[in-house]
Design an enzyme around this catalytic site. Structure first.
Site, PDB file in Angstrom:
ATOM      1  N   HIS A  59      -7.744  -5.570   0.343  1.00  0.00           N
ATOM      2  CA  HIS A  59      -6.499  -4.836   0.519  1.00  0.00           C
ATOM      3  C   HIS A  59      -5.735  -5.400   1.730  1.00  0.00           C
ATOM      4  O   HIS A  59      -6.158  -5.195   2.880  1.00  0.00           O
ATOM      5  CB  HIS A  59      -6.898  -3.375   0.758  1.00  0.00           C
ATOM      6  CG  HIS A  59      -5.765  -2.413   0.779  1.00  0.00           C
ATOM      7  ND1 HIS A  59      -5.067  -2.087  -0.351  1.00  0.00           N
ATOM      8  CD2 HIS A  59      -5.218  -1.697   1.797  1.00  0.00           C
ATOM      9  CE1 HIS A  59      -4.133  -1.194  -0.035  1.00  0.00           C
ATOM     10  NE2 HIS A  59      -4.203  -0.952   1.256  1.00  0.00           N
ATOM     11  N   SER A 112       0.817  -1.209   0.000  1.00  0.00           N
ATOM     12  CA  SER A 112       0.000   0.000   0.000  1.00  0.00           C
ATOM     13  C   SER A 112       0.856   1.266   0.000  1.00  0.00           C
ATOM     14  O   SER A 112       1.692   1.426  -0.876  1.00  0.00           O
ATOM     15  CB  SER A 112      -0.954  -0.061   1.190  1.00  0.00           C
ATOM     16  OG  SER A 112      -2.074   0.709   0.903  1.00  0.00           O
TER      17      SER A 112
HETATM   18  C1  GCU Z   1      -5.357   4.736   2.057  1.00  0.00           C
HETATM   19  C2  GCU Z   1      -4.796   5.557   0.915  1.00  0.00           C
HETATM   20  C3  GCU Z   1      -3.985   4.705  -0.048  1.00  0.00           C
HETATM   21  C4  GCU Z   1      -2.971   3.881   0.695  1.00  0.00           C
HETATM   22  C5  GCU Z   1      -3.636   3.113   1.793  1.00  0.00           C
HETATM   23  C6  GCU Z   1      -2.682   2.319   2.685  1.00  0.00           C
HETATM   24  O1  GCU Z   1      -6.351   3.883   1.583  1.00  0.00           O
HETATM   25  O2  GCU Z   1      -5.877   6.190   0.279  1.00  0.00           O
HETATM   26  O3  GCU Z   1      -3.330   5.528  -0.985  1.00  0.00           O
HETATM   27  O4  GCU Z   1      -2.278   3.045  -0.191  1.00  0.00           O
HETATM   28  O5  GCU Z   1      -4.318   3.995   2.643  1.00  0.00           O
HETATM   29  O6  GCU Z   1      -1.526   2.673   2.816  1.00  0.00           O
HETATM   30  O7  GCU Z   1      -3.165   1.361   3.312  1.00  0.00           O
END
Ligand code: GCU
Length: 380
Positions: free
Chosen positions: A360, A219
């Protein structure tokens, strides 16, 4: 990707390396991630704990305190390393930041909490021992002959705009607490820099295969990993897990998270020049496939999850595929298709990609694929 800003077509590796690659690196620094300072600040390493019987005797864990200093201040970070006990010679290492502290990556009682915990307002649950252990498949990595090195990303830059003064950025001589210059690095740039400092430490260890460093990020850390890998050629493999906007996903699709959303929610991640592309992605002089292509002729692997539309899986796949053009210059094999593969059918060439079911996250399936990809490219 293969046209210089003066319009010249790039047809050779030499032109790519001498002209186009530096041009893209400079554009990404100026317009998206900010400049990485050339200044070298002081870093001290102290081994604070060693456990030769970690993971049921299969590994030795080492905990190493990094003390960064500059401008009369210090910042502390704690690296946790697991090294396989059953090894002949030097081993490859998977390097990656964790989110909530080293103690959340394992149930092992002797793993110390990360120093940055004091800045973050995690709930008891979120900072509990083993809370994110499912994201760290130490057993599998060790069993397959890899060491793993992790540090909490908040140790390097606590992830809040208000905590900039506590970050490593504040140790540099041109740091200005009053404001940031338009092309100044912010958190993503500082995190990327921190990964290189972990590499500095690792390549000096007698048990490390210095040609076997793989950088893994999930992420926001998948974004930082790509930027770190673009700048630091010691990372032989770079793995971006669900990195999305500002990571592997193409910005110009504006699907899922957009430049406007990300720069608004996380004003401390990118350089402030990037804000100009909010709702104006078409004006960007590059897209994220450029970042991915900077890994060539090293290896890059991008992964998505089916239920992670926010990170735009299709955009992540396309960007990885568009970088094929640079692999082709080297006579190497990129993804080789514009057709997104079905779930659980990884593509593993010189670059690689998979999409899995689920949300995710980083899962055991992701680790399997990453280790398979590393086996291909790091085991000699
Ligand atoms: C949020 C953000 C993302 C990021 C994510 C994370 O969702 O919008 O850009 O990748 O956090 O780091 O879990």
């Amino acid at each position: 990707l293969l046209t210089l800003s003066d319009g010249t077509r790039v047809t050779t590796v030499r032109q790519w390396e001498r002209r186009r690659r530096p041009e893209l690196l400079a554009l990404l620094a100026d317009q998206e991630y900010g400049r990485t300072p050339h200044e070298r600040i002081k870093v001290k390493h102290e081994t604070v704990a060693v456990n030769p019987a970690a993971l049921g005797g299969r590994a030795t864990s080492q905990q190493v305190r990094f003390t960064f200093s500059g401008c009369g201040r210090t910042v502390e970070a704690l690296l946790l390393v697991y090294v396989p006990n059953d090894r002949q010679g030097r081993v490859p290492v998977i390097v990656g930041y964790n989110y909530n502290g080293n103690q959340t990556t394992t149930l092992e009682e002797d793993v110390l909490p990360s120093p940055s915990l004091r800045w973050m307002d995690y709930s008891e649950t979120a900072q509990a021992r083993g809370y994110q252990q499912s994201r760290w498949d130490y057993e599998e990595a060790i069993g397959r002959g890899y060491a793993v090195a992790t540090m909490c990303y908040n140790d390097i830059y606590p992830d809040k705009p208000s905590l900039r003064d506590e970050s490593v950025a504040a140790l540099f001589s041109d740091y200005d607490a009053e404001g940031v210059a338009p092309d100044e690095w912010q958190a993503l740039g500082v995190w990327a820099w921190g990964s290189s400092r972990i590499a500095d430490y690792l390549v000096r260890q007698s048990w490390v295969d210095r040609h076997g460093l793989a950088l893994l990020g999930h992420s926001r850390q998948g974004k930082a990993a790509l930027w770190a890998g673009a700048q630091d050629k010691r990372f032989a493999v770079v793995i971006s897990n669900d990195s999305g906007c500002g990571g592997a996903a193409l910005s110009k699709r504006a699907f899922g998270e957009t430049v406007a959303r990300i720069t608004h929610s996380f004003p401390h991640w990118f350089c402030t020049n990037f804000n100009a592309y909010a709702d104006r992605e078409e004006l960007l002089p590059f897209d994220q496939h450029a970042l991915i292509s900077l890994m060539a002729p090293r290896h890059v692997y991008v992964a998505s999850a089916e239920d992670d539309a926010w990170a735009d899986p299709h955009g992540e796949f396309l960007a990885t595929g568009y970088a094929d053009a640079v692999y082709a210059l080297y006579g190497m094999e990129g993804l080789g298709t514009k057709q997104m593969p079905p779930v659980h059918q990884p593509i593993m060439h010189d670059s690689g990609y998979h999409i899995r079911t689920g949300k995710h996250d980083v899962t055991a399936y992701d680790w399997q694929c990453y280790l398979d990809f590393c086996d291909r490219h790091l085991k000699r």
